[in-house]
Design a protein around this motif. Sequence first.
Motif, PDB file in Angstrom:
ATOM      1  N   ALA A 376      -9.735   3.644  -3.279  1.00  0.00           N
ATOM      2  CA  ALA A 376      -8.400   3.751  -3.865  1.00  0.00           C
ATOM      3  C   ALA A 376      -7.791   2.406  -4.208  1.00  0.00           C
ATOM      4  N   VAL A 377      -8.289   1.317  -3.598  1.00  0.00           N
ATOM      5  CA  VAL A 377      -7.716  -0.006  -3.851  1.00  0.00           C
ATOM      6  C   VAL A 377      -7.893  -0.368  -5.318  1.00  0.00           C
ATOM      7  N   GLY A 378      -6.788  -0.734  -5.964  1.00  0.00           N
ATOM      8  CA  GLY A 378      -6.822  -1.107  -7.370  1.00  0.00           C
ATOM      9  C   GLY A 378      -6.728   0.058  -8.325  1.00  0.00           C
ATOM     10  N   HIS A 379      -6.825   1.286  -7.824  1.00  0.00           N
ATOM     11  CA  HIS A 379      -6.745   2.469  -8.678  1.00  0.00           C
ATOM     12  C   HIS A 379      -5.530   3.335  -8.365  1.00  0.00           C
ATOM     13  N   VAL A 380      -5.134   3.374  -7.114  1.00  0.00           N
ATOM     14  CA  VAL A 380      -3.965   4.147  -6.708  1.00  0.00           C
ATOM     15  C   VAL A 380      -2.860   3.160  -6.320  1.00  0.00           C
ATOM     16  N   PRO A 381      -1.641   3.305  -6.857  1.00  0.00           N
ATOM     17  CA  PRO A 381      -0.565   2.366  -6.522  1.00  0.00           C
ATOM     18  C   PRO A 381      -0.330   2.294  -5.014  1.00  0.00           C
ATOM     19  N   PRO A 382      -0.090   1.088  -4.481  1.00  0.00           N
ATOM     20  CA  PRO A 382       0.134   0.949  -3.037  1.00  0.00           C
ATOM     21  C   PRO A 382       1.261   1.835  -2.512  1.00  0.00           C
ATOM     22  N   GLN A 383       2.310   2.038  -3.325  1.00  0.00           N
ATOM     23  CA  GLN A 383       3.427   2.878  -2.876  1.00  0.00           C
ATOM     24  C   GLN A 383       2.972   4.328  -2.658  1.00  0.00           C
ATOM     25  N   VAL A 384       2.025   4.787  -3.483  1.00  0.00           N
ATOM     26  CA  VAL A 384       1.501   6.147  -3.311  1.00  0.00           C
ATOM     27  C   VAL A 384       0.670   6.237  -2.044  1.00  0.00           C
ATOM     28  N   MET A 385      -0.191   5.249  -1.808  1.00  0.00           N
ATOM     29  CA  MET A 385      -0.984   5.251  -0.588  1.00  0.00           C
ATOM     30  C   MET A 385      -0.082   5.168   0.639  1.00  0.00           C
ATOM     31  N   ALA A 386       0.959   4.337   0.559  1.00  0.00           N
ATOM     32  CA  ALA A 386       1.884   4.217   1.685  1.00  0.00           C
ATOM     33  C   ALA A 386       2.573   5.544   1.968  1.00  0.00           C
ATOM     34  N   ALA A 387       2.946   6.248   0.903  1.00  0.00           N
ATOM     35  CA  ALA A 387       3.579   7.560   1.084  1.00  0.00           C
ATOM     36  C   ALA A 387       2.604   8.547   1.729  1.00  0.00           C
ATOM     37  N   LEU A 388       1.329   8.476   1.362  1.00  0.00           N
ATOM     38  CA  LEU A 388       0.319   9.342   1.977  1.00  0.00           C
ATOM     39  C   LEU A 388       0.158   9.018   3.463  1.00  0.00           C
ATOM     40  N   PHE A 389       0.169   7.724   3.801  1.00  0.00           N
ATOM     41  CA  PHE A 389       0.076   7.336   5.214  1.00  0.00           C
ATOM     42  C   PHE A 389       1.268   7.872   5.996  1.00  0.00           C
ATOM     43  N   LEU A 390       2.455   7.731   5.403  1.00  0.00           N
ATOM     44  CA  LEU A 390       3.668   8.204   6.074  1.00  0.00           C
ATOM     45  C   LEU A 390       3.610   9.716   6.284  1.00  0.00           C
TER      46      LEU A 390
END
Length: 419
Positions: A376-390
């Motif tokens: 996902a690095v470089g393909h999915v925005p960090p804010q989206v990944m952060a929201a998934l983690f949350l």
Amino acid sequence: MERVIRLRLAVLFLEKFAEAAIFPFMALLFAERLGTGTAGLLIFAAFAGATVAGIWAGHLADTRGRRRVLVPAEAGRALAAAALALAVLPETRAADPVLAAWIAALPFLALAIAAGISTPTAEATVIDLATPERRRQIYGAVYWVTNVARASGTLAGAAAYGLWFGWLLAGIAGLAAAVTLALALALVETRPVERPAPFRPAEMLAGYAEVLRDRLFLRYAAGVALSLAVAAQLAHYVAVRLGSLPGTIKLIDWSGLHLALDGPGLFGLLRIENGLMVVALAPLVQILARNMSDTGRLTIGFALFAAGFWVLGWSTDAWLLIGFTALFTVGELLYAPPKLALMAALAPEAGRSRAAAVMNLGFRLALMTGAAGVAAVGHVPPQVMAALFLAGGLLAGWLLVDVARRVEGAAVPGRAARR
């Protein structure tokens, strides 16, 4: 009882130390000598072999007793580690590095299978002895020993990789032999079986079907797997995201003192912070939180955990990352012992080792999500990944708090708690 618990902690330390000291560095060795594709296949084969072996061993330990499975498994671990050491030692390995790597592959796979057999059996032994009054204490010790073993194993593997790696493996083989001898002499059977029945695949499938029909246990397994999937992203998505940051990140710029780190250096600092906090603070947190209910610890712990990973998913500010790494670590210290202790409350008496095998399968599948995080690095925005983690951290907490409430609120443990 105390002797069996101490033996289990010794087996656990050896298991996690060996896992951290051997598997990542053998993967590196295979990649260097056989190529990344072949190395990936060997690691997958080890994962698959350990998983199948764990499912088989979980059934055997429930139907034939713990001792009959655990002692041979630890003996197998010692023999496999010794054979791997012989294959890797510069004094004994083949002159051809590629041939040497292929020779090492067989004991490497055997070591993974032995670990897969040992793990659910040893876990079931603790569940047999973990009374409700002592579950927190026992699983607090399990959590602490696990983290100390992983940290020390990683350091030992990194320091020894190269010329001394074979001698490290020889030392692990010696420890495994000592643990096997201690188990053979001192392990008391915690699930006596007078007349072990012959192995029947249909019986094994029926036993696992019985475990999987327990909806409350499945809810618990889902919550644990989800929490592990989020935690795995520290070593995968977060590591790669920070490692790929350009330039340096300012850490100190005050009164002539300047300190900056590149991305890999910053991630290394976060890992050191997390490891040191777990080792140093785990006993203190258990003392301070001893009067909190399990639901309280799970609620607060997962809230801190989710918030910490939310920031780690998107931030590039060094001090913000350091602060929220501390936050998620404290959260993990709070929720880990009651989360582990719930397993002892939920595992059916006749299927404890099978339940442990199911949990280990969930653990391995959760770790595989790390590969998705890397991709996902470089393909999915960090804010989206952060929201998934949350979301993942909060959902895991909600599932486990719900399970803990049902267990705590059940007048009669068992059927009432599982509705």
